[in-house]
Design a protein around this motif. Sequence first.
Motif, PDB file in Angstrom:
ATOM      1  N   GLY A 272     -19.955  -8.842 -25.320  1.00 37.14           N
ATOM      2  CA  GLY A 272     -19.532  -8.965 -23.933  1.00 37.14           C
ATOM      3  C   GLY A 272     -18.024  -9.088 -23.810  1.00 37.14           C
ATOM      4  O   GLY A 272     -17.269  -8.435 -24.528  1.00 37.14           O
TER       5      GLY A 272
ATOM      6  N   CYS B 122     -22.765  -9.481 -22.271  1.00 41.94           N
ATOM      7  CA  CYS B 122     -23.189  -8.132 -21.908  1.00 41.94           C
ATOM      8  C   CYS B 122     -23.120  -7.266 -23.161  1.00 41.94           C
ATOM      9  O   CYS B 122     -22.163  -6.519 -23.364  1.00 41.94           O
ATOM     10  CB  CYS B 122     -22.290  -7.573 -20.803  1.00 41.94           C
ATOM     11  SG  CYS B 122     -22.881  -6.024 -20.082  1.00 41.94           S
TER      12      CYS B 122
ATOM     13  N   CYS C  94     -27.105  -5.411 -18.501  1.00 38.33           N
ATOM     14  CA  CYS C  94     -26.378  -6.322 -19.403  1.00 38.33           C
ATOM     15  C   CYS C  94     -27.301  -7.279 -20.146  1.00 38.33           C
ATOM     16  O   CYS C  94     -26.840  -8.253 -20.745  1.00 38.33           O
ATOM     17  CB  CYS C  94     -25.321  -7.143 -18.648  1.00 38.33           C
ATOM     18  SG  CYS C  94     -23.789  -6.252 -18.312  1.00 38.33           S
TER      19      CYS C  94
ATOM     20  N   ARG D 220     -18.832   0.664 -18.439  1.00 38.87           N
ATOM     21  CA  ARG D 220     -19.202  -0.262 -17.360  1.00 38.87           C
ATOM     22  C   ARG D 220     -17.970  -0.551 -16.508  1.00 38.87           C
ATOM     23  O   ARG D 220     -16.843  -0.597 -17.015  1.00 38.87           O
ATOM     24  CB  ARG D 220     -19.721  -1.586 -17.917  1.00 38.87           C
ATOM     25  CG  ARG D 220     -20.956  -1.485 -18.789  1.00 38.87           C
ATOM     26  CD  ARG D 220     -21.460  -2.898 -19.102  1.00 38.87           C
ATOM     27  NE  ARG D 220     -22.467  -2.922 -20.146  1.00 38.87           N
ATOM     28  CZ  ARG D 220     -23.774  -2.738 -19.956  1.00 38.87           C
ATOM     29  NH1 ARG D 220     -24.218  -2.502 -18.731  1.00 38.87           N
ATOM     30  NH2 ARG D 220     -24.619  -2.793 -20.963  1.00 38.87           N
TER      31      ARG D 220
ATOM     32  N   GLN E  18     -20.959  -6.416 -12.096  1.00 38.83           N
ATOM     33  CA  GLN E  18     -21.002  -5.005 -12.437  1.00 38.83           C
ATOM     34  C   GLN E  18     -21.257  -4.190 -11.178  1.00 38.83           C
ATOM     35  O   GLN E  18     -22.224  -4.420 -10.461  1.00 38.83           O
ATOM     36  CB  GLN E  18     -22.092  -4.737 -13.473  1.00 38.83           C
ATOM     37  CG  GLN E  18     -22.145  -3.285 -13.943  1.00 38.83           C
ATOM     38  CD  GLN E  18     -23.061  -3.072 -15.131  1.00 38.83           C
ATOM     39  OE1 GLN E  18     -22.710  -3.364 -16.251  1.00 38.83           O
ATOM     40  NE2 GLN E  18     -24.266  -2.575 -14.864  1.00 38.83           N
TER      41      GLN E  18
END
Length: 682
Positions: free
Chosen positions: A169, A189, A216, A251, A263
């Motif tokens: 992440g 994530c 995620c 992303r 997101q």
Amino acid sequence: MNRVSSLVLCVLGAALISCFGVSRMQAQTPATPPQAQKPEAAAPAQKSAEGDAEEEENPFAPQPAPTLPPGMTGSDANDPRAKLKPGLYDAGEASLGIKHLLLLKKPDAFQLGSSDPDDPKVQKVFGQLGIGNSSKIPKPLQLVIAQLAFSNSDLAFQGDHLFQGNFYGVNIFDISHPANATLLTSLVCPGGQGDVSAYKNLLFMSVEMPNGRLDCGAQGFPPGPPPTPEQEKEKKRRLPAAQKDRFRGVRIFDISDIKNPKQVAAVQTCRGSHTHTLVTDPNDKDNVYIYVSGTSFVRQPEELAGCSGEEPDKDPNTALFRIDVIKVPVAAPQDAKVVSSPRVFIDPRTGALNGLNNGGTHGKKGSEKPADTNQCHDITVYSAIGLAAGACSGNGLLLDIKDPVHPKRLDAVNDPNYSYWHSASFSNDGSKVVFTDEWGGGLGARCRANDPNKWGADAIFGLKDNKLTFANYYKLPAAQGDSENCVAHNGSLIPVPGRDIEVQAWYQGGISVVDFTDAAHPFEIAYFDRGPIDPNVLVLGGDWSAYWYNGYIYGSEIARGLDIFELTPTKSLTQNEIDAAKTVQVSELNVQNQQKIEWPAKLVVAKAYLDQLSRSQALSADQIASLQKAIQNAETSHMSKSRLAKLKSMAPSLEQSAATSKSPADSARLHALAEILKHPSA
């Protein structure tokens, strides 16, 4: 022979170890070292598509360096960095011109938290990665693979915030007081490798591994069925089963609330995103662009329509031999989409997509045949001059990006001493490009006394009339041990006026600061290094990237956390030069989107130029002393008119000296100094 290599490859898609067999093996790192023991033998890795065919029985087992090839020299085993005490958090340290201010350890959520391969946590991670049966993987290798899933990667900066990518992440830090930096929030994530960029209220993150999910989620996907006897016999790569919820690409998060990123878009690409580059167009304020470099396997069309991993002679629409360009409307990032897939490797004469190759390189067993270049690892754009430097596995590329949607290749170079063209930096004036060679993929010890200093090094090129011309190599001069992964990696310019200086990460080789003002004679001016994490087992660690941002150096330490440093004076770098560099303040820094550096007309900048002119003896000692006294008088008088008039009166003689200077660098310094003396600012 067991199937460890192909198993890891199939499941991780050459993403965790960035190309375990198909691409290159990228150094991503454990949070705690395994117990010191000789790793069990694993199956040889398959040959990489990039030409770095380093076949090793166990990729994490230290291998003594071979004899130096004829005519080659290696690193210095007598350097203070060569024999430092090992340890994770208590390793020995050596430094010159760099003060270590702080190590912020990884948050608990980003650590495996175990050094025992039999710990249930290890098998839990394997489940998340989609590995069903790990019994054929040696236990030491199981531990390392599990720890790789929590590796720190690259950095981005915005205001008082630092974004540190991780295979699990992103961590966001408050760096308003660098010596007392704090963690603001962690965004779990997974999906590797977590390359990050920030622009206004948007954060971008690269995702390449097949465990990445649209939501995620950390649960990954179920493992596929075991291979059939026929598949075992053929030893072909098996792609993970298509999943509608899998995400591989870029992303996009809204970070308006910095403690609660959301997101807002997820743009899928065929090969995922190993790295990406944020591109701004001076003529387009409404959009930003993302150049996507995918180095992993091509997913099947059942998962993402239009994807093909065939060679160009079988499918002209193959997802190989290209990069992808994503257009992101800043006011509506949810509408981001791929708008082009430039064929930057094409042969303009024949139209062949595979128009470039590495020209042949070196491997463990000697020289290798040329291999086609079908991917870029990293692209650095310099919008102010309309150019980009692509580090594209087998080649270094120069691109015209005046139309960011349709970059065009202007030049391409290769080098038999280069194994994997990894990243690039321009000099501020655009007259030079520094390319890095990630020989061994960051996985191996490549800075030992018997490792050639032309391999796994920087290659410095002159740039004129859109053509690249080789000047020289630079490699970390200190020898490292057999258990220290070390090779050239990510760095950025340090804005010392009058000089081209870069700070650079070398994994467990630490951090090196190099002056490449004279491209033919680069030299080190500062460094910081730790001893190996483990003396007997190559535990992947060290600095992934080292970047200068608003007066400090930040290092993304793969295994440990976040390092923060500041420069200190040495015989090669004065306090005035350091203070002048600190006058350059930017609101954002995404290193692969290089910004043009401009210095204010402050007297500390003038003093930096004077120090350089004194060092090079471009002015006499009397001239230097007179100028220093005049500047000091202006400062102590609080910039009185009479003192400023005195400074202005000294400018013409500097211009005359510039016209007759034998050194282009000194001539530029003299001109710049004269301009400051004409109109100095407080």
